[in-house]
Design an enzyme around this catalytic site. Sequence first.
Site, short mmCIF file in Angstrom:
data_model
loop_
_atom_site.label_atom_id
_atom_site.label_comp_id
_atom_site.label_asym_id
_atom_site.label_seq_id
_atom_site.Cartn_x
_atom_site.Cartn_y
_atom_site.Cartn_z
N CYS A 116 0.83 -1.16 -0.06
CA CYS A 116 0.06 0.08 0.05
C CYS A 116 0.97 1.23 0.09
CB CYS A 116 -0.83 0.09 1.23
SG CYS A 116 -1.87 1.55 1.38
N CYS A 119 -0.57 4.36 2.25
CA CYS A 119 -0.75 4.43 3.82
C CYS A 119 -0.43 2.80 4.25
CB CYS A 119 -2.09 4.83 4.45
SG CYS A 119 -3.39 4.00 3.72
N SER A 120 -1.37 2.17 4.64
CA SER A 120 -1.31 0.74 5.04
C SER A 120 -2.62 -0.07 4.86
CB SER A 120 -0.75 0.65 6.62
OG SER A 120 -1.62 1.13 7.50
N CYS A 121 -3.34 0.20 3.82
CA CYS A 121 -4.36 -0.67 3.58
C CYS A 121 -4.08 -2.23 3.43
CB CYS A 121 -5.17 -0.28 2.21
SG CYS A 121 -5.61 1.60 2.31
#
Length: 215
Positions: A116, A119-121
């Site tokens: 990702c 961000c950190s999906c």
Amino acid sequence: MHDDHDDHSHAHDHGHDHDNHYSDMQARVKALETLLTEKGLIDPAAIDAIVETYETKVGPRNGAHVVAKAWNDPDFAGWLRRDATAAIASLGYTGRQGEHMRAVFNTAETHNLVVCTLCSCYPWSVLGLPPVWYKAPAYRSRAVIDPRGVLAEFGLTLPEDKKVRVWDSTAELRYLVIPERPEGTEGMDEQTLAGLVSRDAMIGTAVARKPESAT
């Protein structure tokens, strides 16, 4: 210069008790939890319930079940390719950050890697909480620029003729890598097969374990 990228306790024994068995981060979390509890802002029972959910009900074992079923059931594998969200939900895995899923299958010609970049999906419903490295800026940028180099740092060196395809997870769509089935697993049931599938293999930074190396 990169491959395809798709948008889609420590403790000491001194003969007396003390609190040094916490790491620095654990101590900070404990202190924050204590403070918020004293102020009446959180309910410890609710926190325990959330932790228990992610430790026992949500996590990589769910994704491993999906992979093992796909390996053993061609019809399910086909459904997973067409509509991963529905196929995964049929096993009871859905909800937060797993509402829209796509399964990408590793083959002899192609290896898939998920990142990702913004961000950190991450697909919590099948993989649990994301590892720290998945959220790190170094991984998020280098996985796109130099995927083979990143994989090598994870201990995975792919043949030069194998294509690496990088998938960019988003808030709208999250990915699950279906690793190649290891040789020598013919006749194994789903539970045994699931034991060969690690979290990292379903992100793409590893491959499924061979039977003799599984624990």
